[in-house]
Design an enzyme around this catalytic site. Structure first.
Site, PDB file in Angstrom:
ATOM      1  N   ARG A   2       0.821  -1.218   0.000  1.00  0.00           N
ATOM      2  CA  ARG A   2       0.000   0.000   0.000  1.00  0.00           C
ATOM      3  C   ARG A   2       0.852   1.263   0.000  1.00  0.00           C
ATOM      4  O   ARG A   2       0.551   2.220  -0.713  1.00  0.00           O
ATOM      5  CB  ARG A   2      -0.958   0.000   1.193  1.00  0.00           C
ATOM      6  N   ASN A  28      -6.223  -2.985   1.999  1.00  0.00           N
ATOM      7  CA  ASN A  28      -6.031  -4.402   2.318  1.00  0.00           C
ATOM      8  C   ASN A  28      -7.391  -5.014   2.582  1.00  0.00           C
ATOM      9  O   ASN A  28      -8.078  -4.630   3.524  1.00  0.00           O
ATOM     10  CB  ASN A  28      -5.169  -4.567   3.575  1.00  0.00           C
TER      11      ASN A  28
END
Length: 91
Positions: A18, A36
């Site tokens: 990320r 996520n």
């Protein structure tokens, strides 16, 4: 300009995916978000120039420990009032 929803499968959580996506997307002038998901995949919506989206994915794939085994991609509606790329904490 396009917007894509991309779901990444493989070794994609707990490896800096990320943060890599956030900084790479911002450096390319792309907008959207990355998240996520509960099933250990990573979900991303990314918007901008199609060639820059491909560069973003290539940059993510080059990072150590990130192993993308599969991607599900589809084009979705452009969000006109979006100004940055960020990490989404939850839906």
């Amino acid at each position: 300009m396009i917007r894509q929803e991309i779901r990444f499968f493989g070794n994609v959580q707990g490896v800096g995916f990320r943060y890599t996506a956030k900084y790479a997307a911002r450096s390319l002038g792309l907008t959207g978000w990355v998240y996520n998901d509960y099933d250990e995949s990573v979900l991303m919506e990314v918007q901008g120039d199609p060639e820059k989206i491909e560069i973003l994915i290539s940059n993510i794939e080059k990072r150590p420990f990130i192993i993308i085994e599969k991607m599900d991609r589809k084009e979705i509606t452009v969000v006109s009032d979006e100004w940055e790329f960020y990490i989404k904490d939850s839906f």
